[in-house]
Design a protein around this motif. Sequence first.
Motif, PDB file in Angstrom:
ATOM      1  N   GLN A  98       0.820  -1.220   0.000  1.00  0.00           N
ATOM      2  CA  GLN A  98       0.000   0.000   0.000  1.00  0.00           C
ATOM      3  C   GLN A  98       0.850   1.266   0.000  1.00  0.00           C
ATOM      4  O   GLN A  98       0.309   2.374  -0.006  1.00  0.00           O
ATOM      5  N   GLN A  99       2.196   1.099  -0.004  1.00  0.00           N
ATOM      6  CA  GLN A  99       3.128   2.225   0.062  1.00  0.00           C
ATOM      7  C   GLN A  99       2.816   3.128   1.257  1.00  0.00           C
ATOM      8  O   GLN A  99       2.859   4.362   1.177  1.00  0.00           O
ATOM      9  N   ASP A 100       2.521   2.494   2.363  1.00  0.00           N
ATOM     10  CA  ASP A 100       2.225   3.217   3.592  1.00  0.00           C
ATOM     11  C   ASP A 100       3.498   3.884   4.110  1.00  0.00           C
ATOM     12  O   ASP A 100       4.566   3.258   4.137  1.00  0.00           O
ATOM     13  N   PRO A 101       3.436   5.132   4.536  1.00  0.00           N
ATOM     14  CA  PRO A 101       4.655   5.830   5.005  1.00  0.00           C
ATOM     15  C   PRO A 101       5.278   5.199   6.250  1.00  0.00           C
ATOM     16  O   PRO A 101       6.458   5.427   6.529  1.00  0.00           O
ATOM     17  N   SER A 102       4.529   4.397   6.976  1.00  0.00           N
ATOM     18  CA  SER A 102       5.096   3.752   8.163  1.00  0.00           C
ATOM     19  C   SER A 102       5.852   2.468   7.829  1.00  0.00           C
ATOM     20  O   SER A 102       6.552   1.932   8.683  1.00  0.00           O
ATOM     21  N   ALA A 103       5.722   1.981   6.599  1.00  0.00           N
ATOM     22  CA  ALA A 103       6.312   0.678   6.245  1.00  0.00           C
ATOM     23  C   ALA A 103       7.827   0.645   6.403  1.00  0.00           C
ATOM     24  O   ALA A 103       8.356  -0.324   6.975  1.00  0.00           O
ATOM     25  N   PRO A 104       8.597   1.636   5.925  1.00  0.00           N
ATOM     26  CA  PRO A 104      10.056   1.526   6.038  1.00  0.00           C
ATOM     27  C   PRO A 104      10.559   1.351   7.471  1.00  0.00           C
ATOM     28  O   PRO A 104      11.426   0.510   7.732  1.00  0.00           O
ATOM     29  N   ALA A 105      10.028   2.133   8.405  1.00  0.00           N
ATOM     30  CA  ALA A 105      10.480   2.032   9.795  1.00  0.00           C
ATOM     31  C   ALA A 105      10.116   0.674  10.388  1.00  0.00           C
ATOM     32  O   ALA A 105      10.908   0.075  11.138  1.00  0.00           O
ATOM     33  N   LEU A 106       8.922   0.177  10.061  1.00  0.00           N
ATOM     34  CA  LEU A 106       8.499  -1.116  10.586  1.00  0.00           C
ATOM     35  C   LEU A 106       9.336  -2.249   9.985  1.00  0.00           C
ATOM     36  O   LEU A 106       9.671  -3.224  10.670  1.00  0.00           O
ATOM     37  N   ILE A 107       9.665  -2.141   8.717  1.00  0.00           N
ATOM     38  CA  ILE A 107      10.501  -3.160   8.075  1.00  0.00           C
ATOM     39  C   ILE A 107      11.913  -3.124   8.651  1.00  0.00           C
ATOM     40  O   ILE A 107      12.540  -4.162   8.869  1.00  0.00           O
ATOM     41  N   GLU A 108      12.420  -1.916   8.928  1.00  0.00           N
ATOM     42  CA  GLU A 108      13.747  -1.795   9.547  1.00  0.00           C
ATOM     43  C   GLU A 108      13.770  -2.482  10.906  1.00  0.00           C
ATOM     44  O   GLU A 108      14.732  -3.180  11.251  1.00  0.00           O
ATOM     45  N   ALA A 109      12.691  -2.312  11.678  1.00  0.00           N
ATOM     46  CA  ALA A 109      12.614  -2.964  12.980  1.00  0.00           C
ATOM     47  C   ALA A 109      12.514  -4.480  12.827  1.00  0.00           C
ATOM     48  O   ALA A 109      13.149  -5.238  13.568  1.00  0.00           O
ATOM     49  N   ALA A 110      11.749  -4.942  11.849  1.00  0.00           N
ATOM     50  CA  ALA A 110      11.591  -6.386  11.633  1.00  0.00           C
ATOM     51  C   ALA A 110      12.900  -7.017  11.186  1.00  0.00           C
ATOM     52  O   ALA A 110      13.183  -8.177  11.509  1.00  0.00           O
ATOM     53  N   ALA A 111      13.715  -6.270  10.432  1.00  0.00           N
ATOM     54  CA  ALA A 111      14.993  -6.808   9.954  1.00  0.00           C
ATOM     55  C   ALA A 111      15.967  -7.063  11.099  1.00  0.00           C
ATOM     56  O   ALA A 111      16.949  -7.797  10.926  1.00  0.00           O
ATOM     57  N   ALA A 112      15.721  -6.462  12.248  1.00  0.00           N
ATOM     58  CA  ALA A 112      16.581  -6.675  13.422  1.00  0.00           C
ATOM     59  C   ALA A 112      15.972  -7.650  14.420  1.00  0.00           C
ATOM     60  O   ALA A 112      16.487  -7.799  15.536  1.00  0.00           O
ATOM     61  N   ASP A 113      14.885  -8.320  14.048  1.00  0.00           N
ATOM     62  CA  ASP A 113      14.196  -9.235  14.953  1.00  0.00           C
ATOM     63  C   ASP A 113      15.021 -10.506  15.169  1.00  0.00           C
ATOM     64  O   ASP A 113      15.931 -10.819  14.393  1.00  0.00           O
ATOM     65  N   ILE A 114      14.692 -11.261  16.197  1.00  0.00           N
ATOM     66  CA  ILE A 114      15.407 -12.505  16.477  1.00  0.00           C
ATOM     67  C   ILE A 114      14.793 -13.683  15.723  1.00  0.00           C
ATOM     68  O   ILE A 114      15.418 -14.741  15.621  1.00  0.00           O
ATOM     69  N   ASP A 115      13.562 -13.530  15.221  1.00  0.00           N
ATOM     70  CA  ASP A 115      12.893 -14.601  14.482  1.00  0.00           C
ATOM     71  C   ASP A 115      13.355 -14.567  13.028  1.00  0.00           C
ATOM     72  O   ASP A 115      13.110 -13.595  12.309  1.00  0.00           O
ATOM     73  N   GLU A 116      14.016 -15.615  12.575  1.00  0.00           N
ATOM     74  CA  GLU A 116      14.586 -15.644  11.234  1.00  0.00           C
ATOM     75  C   GLU A 116      13.510 -15.502  10.160  1.00  0.00           C
ATOM     76  O   GLU A 116      13.739 -14.914   9.102  1.00  0.00           O
ATOM     77  N   ARG A 117      12.308 -16.021  10.425  1.00  0.00           N
ATOM     78  CA  ARG A 117      11.231 -15.918   9.442  1.00  0.00           C
ATOM     79  C   ARG A 117      10.825 -14.471   9.225  1.00  0.00           C
ATOM     80  O   ARG A 117      10.575 -14.037   8.092  1.00  0.00           O
ATOM     81  N   VAL A 118      10.769 -13.725  10.292  1.00  0.00           N
ATOM     82  CA  VAL A 118      10.404 -12.310  10.194  1.00  0.00           C
ATOM     83  C   VAL A 118      11.512 -11.529   9.492  1.00  0.00           C
ATOM     84  O   VAL A 118      11.243 -10.679   8.634  1.00  0.00           O
ATOM     85  N   VAL A 119      12.755 -11.829   9.824  1.00  0.00           N
ATOM     86  CA  VAL A 119      13.887 -11.129   9.204  1.00  0.00           C
ATOM     87  C   VAL A 119      13.907 -11.379   7.700  1.00  0.00           C
ATOM     88  O   VAL A 119      14.049 -10.451   6.898  1.00  0.00           O
ATOM     89  N   THR A 120      13.760 -12.633   7.311  1.00  0.00           N
ATOM     90  CA  THR A 120      13.783 -12.974   5.888  1.00  0.00           C
ATOM     91  C   THR A 120      12.678 -12.256   5.135  1.00  0.00           C
ATOM     92  O   THR A 120      12.896 -11.706   4.036  1.00  0.00           O
ATOM     93  N   ALA A 121      11.486 -12.240   5.703  1.00  0.00           N
ATOM     94  CA  ALA A 121      10.370 -11.563   5.044  1.00  0.00           C
ATOM     95  C   ALA A 121      10.620 -10.063   4.934  1.00  0.00           C
ATOM     96  O   ALA A 121      10.316  -9.441   3.909  1.00  0.00           O
ATOM     97  N   ALA A 122      11.174  -9.459   5.997  1.00  0.00           N
ATOM     98  CA  ALA A 122      11.436  -8.022   5.972  1.00  0.00           C
ATOM     99  C   ALA A 122      12.431  -7.668   4.880  1.00  0.00           C
ATOM    100  O   ALA A 122      12.251  -6.680   4.141  1.00  0.00           O
ATOM    101  N   LEU A 123      13.494  -8.469   4.736  1.00  0.00           N
ATOM    102  CA  LEU A 123      14.502  -8.194   3.706  1.00  0.00           C
ATOM    103  C   LEU A 123      13.912  -8.345   2.312  1.00  0.00           C
ATOM    104  O   LEU A 123      14.244  -7.579   1.399  1.00  0.00           O
ATOM    105  N   GLU A 124      13.033  -9.327   2.116  1.00  0.00           N
ATOM    106  CA  GLU A 124      12.388  -9.495   0.815  1.00  0.00           C
ATOM    107  C   GLU A 124      11.460  -8.323   0.508  1.00  0.00           C
ATOM    108  O   GLU A 124      11.331  -7.906  -0.642  1.00  0.00           O
ATOM    109  N   LEU A 125      10.827  -7.778   1.540  1.00  0.00           N
ATOM    110  CA  LEU A 125       9.887  -6.678   1.327  1.00  0.00           C
ATOM    111  C   LEU A 125      10.590  -5.383   0.935  1.00  0.00           C
ATOM    112  O   LEU A 125       9.972  -4.518   0.306  1.00  0.00           O
ATOM    113  N   VAL A 126      11.856  -5.244   1.289  1.00  0.00           N
ATOM    114  CA  VAL A 126      12.590  -4.043   0.892  1.00  0.00           C
ATOM    115  C   VAL A 126      12.530  -3.874  -0.624  1.00  0.00           C
ATOM    116  O   VAL A 126      12.321  -2.777  -1.146  1.00  0.00           O
TER     117      VAL A 126
END
Length: 482
Positions: A280-308
């Motif tokens: 949806q190109q939401d303006p909050s997406a980049p900050a949330l994806i940045e936070a997810a990329a630093a998560d301890i759950d590998e599934r969340v990290v992988t998804a965040a990097l793909e979403l970039v």
Amino acid sequence: MFEPVIAPSASLLGLLQRGRGDGQLHALAADRAEALAALEECVTSDPRSDWQVENRSLYYARLYMELEAPLSGLEQHLHDPADVFDQDEGRTGLALAVLGHLAAYGRRDALDLLRGYTAVGTNWAWALDELALRDDDRSLLSLAPAVLARFPEDERGEAELRAAIRSAYEPRPWRLWAAQHPRVAAASEQSPFDLWQRQLNRSGVTPGWSAADVFAWADQAEPGSEGGPFDSGAVARRAAAAARCLAAVVRPQDRDAVLDAALVGAPGARIAALRYLADQQDPSAPALIEAAAADIDERVVTAALELVGRMRGPEVLGHARRWADPDSGGADSALGEAAVQLLADTGEPCDGPLVVAALRRWLSVRGVSGAGIGTLVDGVGRLAAVHAVPALRHIYGEAASSELRGRAARALAVTDPHFARGIAVECLWDCEETTRELAARHVTTTGDVRVLERLRRLAADPAEEAEVHAAVRGRLTSRDRT
């Protein structure tokens, strides 16, 4: 399937395995016995890591014709006892494709080999597809009894026959057989209904029509998934479907729930929310994806990097530049690598130095391999980053993948001022038709007697692709041969 062992790029075998133009040229100048041994090694031990994106069959077939090579090695390979036990079509697929081209060039021994293998070989369907393009009706009709004998006349055999007809790349033999064999006619009529029935009978629990229902559904285990809710593949698939559902059900009053799920939700719900916000190109997406990329759950990290890579827009590019900036220390992080991939895809000329630096860093750490290097190569070409020329030349020469080498050639065509008189000449003999087309459009036709002769031979070759023919003939008829 094991990764192929690739010889050094300076050796004859290494050149042929890579499908480089110099491989053909060196083979024609080498000792014939050495050239035949290297060629046979390539065809019987497929050097490609992914045969679906790399071409070799026409390249090797042309060399078989040039060397007037015998087919005894291919015959031994096809009828080896391993054919009974190794069901992987990759073991014989390249040899069968080469034989198909040789049959089209008029080699009767290649046609006979394909017929014989269709009757008794494990990978008979591939051989039949090759014959469908080259053989006459009478010979194809004579193969019907041997092929139909593979399918018992019971319920399972009839189902397998319908599946074989449905998956055939070339339907011509089956249409010929349907006129004389009632089993084939009946299976051909029933085959489409099997697919419709499977689609109509799909089972599974679907989410309710609210954002909360979708988030709850995103974290359910897929039926039959071995890893249950912790199976990363199952989580990613269901989260992707959930994100599409969110696009249909989210209302303005659900925004806080979506943001909360994207920040601290369970893995499935969190990935779905992040993907929805990115789409949806939401303006909050980049900050949330940045936070997810630093998560301890590998599934969340992988998804965040793909979403970039899915994000677009000027604001997103600003975030990507910050993530990829070496001065910030993030260039070597996974998020920094994903960001520079985005810049390679959609960045602006000012992003060229970052992409070139990332390409050099990739080569120093990973060498000429990996899923992300192609994007960087395309990026330096798109951004016309001339400082990447040495790196691109290295990739062109060393890459085992002919698909990656072709991408490097395309980038060199717009960055290297010497491309037309240098690498483009070799590319006229390359195994990839897109690379040969590129060379035909760019190569300088004066100063090297091989060029015009090669262009004429490509123009006269009926096996060549139409796009290459068009490019070659355009150059041959042009008055401007520079």
